[in-house]
Write a protein that holds these residues in place. Structure first.
Motif, mmCIF file in Angstrom:
data_model
loop_
_atom_site.group_PDB
_atom_site.id
_atom_site.type_symbol
_atom_site.label_atom_id
_atom_site.label_comp_id
_atom_site.label_asym_id
_atom_site.label_seq_id
_atom_site.Cartn_x
_atom_site.Cartn_y
_atom_site.Cartn_z
ATOM 1 N N LEU A 19 0.673 -1.121 -0.018
ATOM 2 C CA LEU A 19 0.155 -0.158 -0.188
ATOM 3 C C LEU A 19 0.894 1.210 -0.128
ATOM 4 O O LEU A 19 1.617 1.692 0.971
ATOM 5 N N THR A 20 0.893 1.964 -0.964
ATOM 6 C CA THR A 20 1.571 3.274 -1.244
ATOM 7 C C THR A 20 0.381 4.332 -1.467
ATOM 8 O O THR A 20 -0.659 3.942 -1.593
ATOM 9 N N GLU A 21 0.915 5.382 -1.525
ATOM 10 C CA GLU A 21 0.069 6.410 -1.977
ATOM 11 C C GLU A 21 -0.686 6.630 -3.295
ATOM 12 O O GLU A 21 -1.912 7.046 -3.144
ATOM 13 N N ASN A 22 -0.015 5.913 -4.174
ATOM 14 C CA ASN A 22 -0.504 5.790 -5.495
ATOM 15 C C ASN A 22 -1.101 4.405 -5.712
ATOM 16 O O ASN A 22 -1.076 4.026 -6.943
ATOM 17 N N HIS A 23 -1.491 3.435 -4.780
ATOM 18 C CA HIS A 23 -1.802 2.144 -4.906
ATOM 19 C C HIS A 23 -3.307 1.931 -5.731
ATOM 20 O O HIS A 23 -4.055 2.583 -5.391
ATOM 21 N N ARG A 24 -3.274 1.268 -6.867
ATOM 22 C CA ARG A 24 -4.315 0.737 -7.494
ATOM 23 C C ARG A 24 -4.157 -0.743 -7.564
ATOM 24 O O ARG A 24 -3.243 -1.369 -8.128
ATOM 25 N N CYS A 25 -5.261 -1.380 -7.209
ATOM 26 C CA CYS A 25 -5.430 -2.767 -7.541
ATOM 27 C C CYS A 25 -5.375 -3.302 -8.734
ATOM 28 O O CYS A 25 -6.010 -2.393 -9.674
ATOM 29 N N PRO A 26 -4.754 -4.134 -9.392
ATOM 30 C CA PRO A 26 -4.989 -4.617 -10.668
ATOM 31 C C PRO A 26 -6.317 -5.130 -11.084
ATOM 32 O O PRO A 26 -7.160 -5.237 -10.498
ATOM 33 N N ARG A 27 -6.525 -5.161 -12.455
ATOM 34 C CA ARG A 27 -7.837 -5.337 -12.934
ATOM 35 C C ARG A 27 -8.259 -6.868 -12.412
ATOM 36 O O ARG A 27 -7.479 -7.677 -12.136
#
Length: 77
Positions: A11-19
């Motif tokens: 978990l970072t500031e710009n975390h996005r889970c994969p599709r």
């Protein structure tokens, strides 16, 4: 460092889970099927009347190689 409960990534500031899985499968399906067809066709080109198991295993190997090439060329998964 904290991990995402959904994808187990950091978990970072710009975390996005994969599709999602459906999207990943639908993206990989063309390369796997082309690899399988090329593997089976190459088996028929090298051997006049190959055994069924040989054709299936060549198609499976072609599918795996097609997926590996796709993953190496397009690193978005």
């Amino acid at each position: 460092m904290a991990t995402c409960p959904r994808c187990l990534g950091t978990l970072t500031e710009n975390h996005r889970c994969p599709r999602g899985r459906f999207s990943q499968v639908s993206d990989a399906l063309p390369s796997v099927s082309v690899g399988a067809v090329v593997g089976a066709a190459l088996c028929y080109a090298l051997e006049g009347q190959p055994a069924g198991f040989l054709v299936v295993s060549a198609a499976a190997l072609g599918g795996v190689l097609g997926y590996a090439v796709r993953k190496a060329l397009f690193r978005r998964m």
